[in-house]
Design a protein around this motif. Structure first.
Motif, PDB file in Angstrom:
ATOM      1  N   ASP A 248       0.836  -1.194   0.000  1.00 49.29           N
ATOM      2  CA  ASP A 248       0.000   0.000   0.000  1.00 49.29           C
ATOM      3  C   ASP A 248       0.878   1.253   0.000  1.00 49.29           C
ATOM      4  OD1 ASP A 248      -1.945  -1.864   0.254  1.00 49.29           O
ATOM      5  OD2 ASP A 248      -2.745  -1.142   2.167  1.00 49.29           O
ATOM      6  N   SER A 249       0.487   2.241  -0.805  1.00 48.18           N
ATOM      7  CA  SER A 249       1.230   3.497  -0.829  1.00 48.18           C
ATOM      8  C   SER A 249       0.299   4.625  -1.238  1.00 48.18           C
ATOM      9  CB  SER A 249       2.437   3.421  -1.767  1.00 48.18           C
ATOM     10  OG  SER A 249       2.038   3.235  -3.110  1.00 48.18           O
ATOM     11  N   VAL A 250       0.748   5.853  -0.979  1.00 48.29           N
ATOM     12  CA  VAL A 250      -0.057   7.046  -1.268  1.00 48.29           C
ATOM     13  C   VAL A 250       0.834   8.109  -1.884  1.00 48.29           C
ATOM     14  CG1 VAL A 250      -1.693   6.612   0.613  1.00 48.29           C
ATOM     15  CG2 VAL A 250       0.353   8.007   1.047  1.00 48.29           C
ATOM     16  N   VAL A 251       0.209   9.041  -2.593  1.00 45.41           N
ATOM     17  CA  VAL A 251       0.871  10.274  -3.023  1.00 45.41           C
ATOM     18  C   VAL A 251       0.184  11.436  -2.323  1.00 45.41           C
ATOM     19  CG1 VAL A 251       1.172  11.874  -4.942  1.00 45.41           C
ATOM     20  CG2 VAL A 251       1.786   9.483  -5.229  1.00 45.41           C
ATOM     21  N   ASP A 252       0.969  12.234  -1.620  1.00 44.78           N
ATOM     22  CA  ASP A 252       0.451  13.427  -0.944  1.00 44.78           C
ATOM     23  C   ASP A 252       0.688  14.645  -1.817  1.00 44.78           C
ATOM     24  OD1 ASP A 252      -0.307  11.971   1.259  1.00 44.78           O
ATOM     25  OD2 ASP A 252       1.509  12.410   2.404  1.00 44.78           O
ATOM     26  N   LEU A 253      -0.360  15.442  -2.008  1.00 49.09           N
ATOM     27  CA  LEU A 253      -0.260  16.703  -2.730  1.00 49.09           C
ATOM     28  C   LEU A 253      -0.445  17.848  -1.750  1.00 49.09           C
ATOM     29  CD1 LEU A 253      -1.817  14.529  -4.764  1.00 49.09           C
ATOM     30  CD2 LEU A 253      -1.857  16.521  -6.258  1.00 49.09           C
ATOM     31  N   GLU A 254       0.575  18.659  -1.604  1.00 50.85           N
ATOM     32  CA  GLU A 254       0.456  19.866  -0.798  1.00 50.85           C
ATOM     33  C   GLU A 254      -0.092  20.965  -1.693  1.00 50.85           C
ATOM     34  OE1 GLU A 254       3.156  22.781   2.092  1.00 50.85           O
ATOM     35  OE2 GLU A 254       4.116  21.204   0.881  1.00 50.85           O
ATOM     36  N   VAL A 255      -1.320  21.410  -1.424  1.00 53.00           N
ATOM     37  CA  VAL A 255      -1.996  22.341  -2.321  1.00 53.00           C
ATOM     38  C   VAL A 255      -2.492  23.558  -1.546  1.00 53.00           C
ATOM     39  CG1 VAL A 255      -2.727  20.450  -3.810  1.00 53.00           C
ATOM     40  CG2 VAL A 255      -4.289  21.309  -2.067  1.00 53.00           C
ATOM     41  N   ILE A 256      -2.743  24.625  -2.296  1.00 55.44           N
ATOM     42  CA  ILE A 256      -3.409  25.822  -1.781  1.00 55.44           C
ATOM     43  C   ILE A 256      -4.652  26.047  -2.625  1.00 55.44           C
ATOM     44  CG2 ILE A 256      -3.273  28.310  -1.461  1.00 55.44           C
ATOM     45  CD1 ILE A 256      -0.303  28.036  -0.985  1.00 55.44           C
ATOM     46  N   ARG A 257      -5.819  26.044  -1.988  1.00 57.74           N
ATOM     47  CA  ARG A 257      -7.084  26.281  -2.683  1.00 57.74           C
ATOM     48  C   ARG A 257      -7.396  27.767  -2.629  1.00 57.74           C
ATOM     49  NH1 ARG A 257     -11.097  22.791   0.582  1.00 57.74           N
ATOM     50  NH2 ARG A 257     -12.566  23.908  -0.760  1.00 57.74           N
ATOM     51  N   ARG A 258      -7.785  28.295  -3.782  1.00 55.43           N
ATOM     52  CA  ARG A 258      -8.126  29.719  -3.867  1.00 55.43           C
ATOM     53  C   ARG A 258      -9.610  29.840  -4.222  1.00 55.43           C
ATOM     54  NH1 ARG A 258      -3.409  32.434  -3.651  1.00 55.43           N
ATOM     55  NH2 ARG A 258      -1.516  31.311  -4.255  1.00 55.43           N
TER      56      ARG A 258
END
Length: 388
Positions: A173-183
């Motif tokens: 099992d693995s994941v990809v984390d996205l660090e995002v800023i919502r505008r």
């Protein structure tokens, strides 16, 4: 097939068997859960494993065989150098992201699900946006890296990231984390979106379409001769969904004719003796094959159904010692069960997905002679080593 040809056929076969694991694997997601939180909505779109790419800055000036070029800004000004580029390699994960009216991606990380969100794991080596989009100029590659941060995403887009390869993560099992800023309406909200990319609820389908194959077969008899033969087949095929449809060419036969040798037709392919015909064989077959059952991630049971046409020149000794020559041909069906080691680069690949594989098969063939005497066996069997 003469004695000196058999080692050559085996050398070619084993070289092709080794080649089944020499290329990158590309997979599209068939089923994937949404990330957490569910907005901005994100899910895995696909993955490419064993991918290589040029180090940043290299490009090809045109498509006419020119050397690769590197543009640099030095103290002396803008310079363009030619040479051999350096390459890097790893894994490329594609994530479908609903950017809405405005989402900025700051970073991406690949990690096990136990890692702290957006704080641990493999950092992205490069981020790409909309891989299928055309280049924006003649010099730009089809897959353009975005070096600016954040990467601005508007609406539904596919954002991809290149990572160092980690076989352990590909198998668990693995994941990809996205660090995002919502505008939204002038407000900005930092968010870490965790997207499952392997594990429960995630399945993939291979992008593999074209396939080369090899088969080295021992065959107990033919419709027009009781002699056993050793055959080499080379095939070219295309995957149509879960079925590989291919055209195969075959050459083969027995050892060179001889008066002496072990009696019985079982050993004719290796040592001619009483009762054996000397056989020089050629043929063609139209074959459909696929994966029937997946016993484990890399071990599968396959199947094959083919219609084959065989043509041969035969030689046999008469009682007075002279050699009698004749021609023969036959056609019919061949069915096989295969035990294969399949190429599966990532956990979660659908059981009947296209694949590369190598292993052995047991086959039975039912054929009717078209020309020549029917002094062989209409129903016969054999074993093969094969790869595709």
């Amino acid at each position: 097939m003469s004695a000196h040809l058999r080692p050559l056929s085996l050398a070619i076969a084993f070289a092709l068997l080794a080649s089944t694991s020499a290329c990158a694997g590309s997979y599209r997601a068939r089923q994937a859960p949404l990330g957490d939180p569910i907005w901005p909505a994100a899910h895995t779109d696909g993955v490419m494993i064993g991918k290589s790419w040029k180090t940043p800055g290299w490009y090809v000036a045109d498509g006419k065989g020119s050397r690769d070029l590197m543009a640099r800004v030095t103290r002396g000004g803008f310079e363009v150098e030619g040479g051999v580029p350096e390459f890097e390699g790893g894994v490329q994960w594609d994530v479908h992201l609903e950017g809405g009216t405005g989402t900025d991606v700051i970073s991406m990380m690949w990690s096990p699900p136990t890692a702290p969100r957006c704080q641990a794991g493999h950092p992205a080596l490069g981020i790409l946006l909309d891989l299928a989009a055309p280049p924006n100029n003649a010099l730009a590659p089809d897959r353009q890296i975005h070096w600016e941060r954040p990467v601005v995403v508007r609406g539904p887009r596919v954002i991809s990231a290149r990572f160092d390869e980690d076989p352990e993560l590909l198998e668990h099992d693995s994941v990809v984390d996205l660090e995002v800023i919502r505008r939204d309406a002038g407000a900005t909200t930092p968010t870490c979106v965790r997207v499952p990319i392997t594990g429960a609820g995630v399945s993939y389908w291979s992008d593999k379409r074209w396939s080369l194959g090899v088969r080295v077969s021992f065959r107990r008899a033919l419709a027009f001769t009781p002699s056993s033969t050793l055959n080499l087949g080379l095939s070219f095929g295309r995957w149509l969904g879960p079925v590989r449809l291919s055209l195969e060419g075959v050459i083969g036969g027995t050892d060179d004719p001889s008066r002496s040798g072990r009696a019985g037709t079982l050993y004719c392919f290796a040592a001619m003796g009483p009762g054996c015909d000397g056989v020089n064989l050629a043929g063609v077959s139209l074959e459909a094959n696929g994966i029937g059952w997946r016993l484990s991630r890399k071990s599968v049971v396959g199947w094959s159904l083919a219609y084959e046409a065989l043509f041969a020149g035969l030689k046999s000794y008469k009682p007075d010692g002279t050699i009698y020559s004749r021609d023969a041909s036959s056609g019919g069906l061949r069915f096989a069960l295969q035990w294969l080691r399949s190429r599966t680069d990532v956990v979660g690949v659908a059981p009947r997905s296209p694949t590369s594989a190598a292993g052995a098969e047991l086959f039975v063939a039912a054929s009717q002679e078209w020309t020549g005497a029917a002094n062989g066996h209409h129903v016969t069997f054999g074993v093969s080593a094969l790869a595709f």
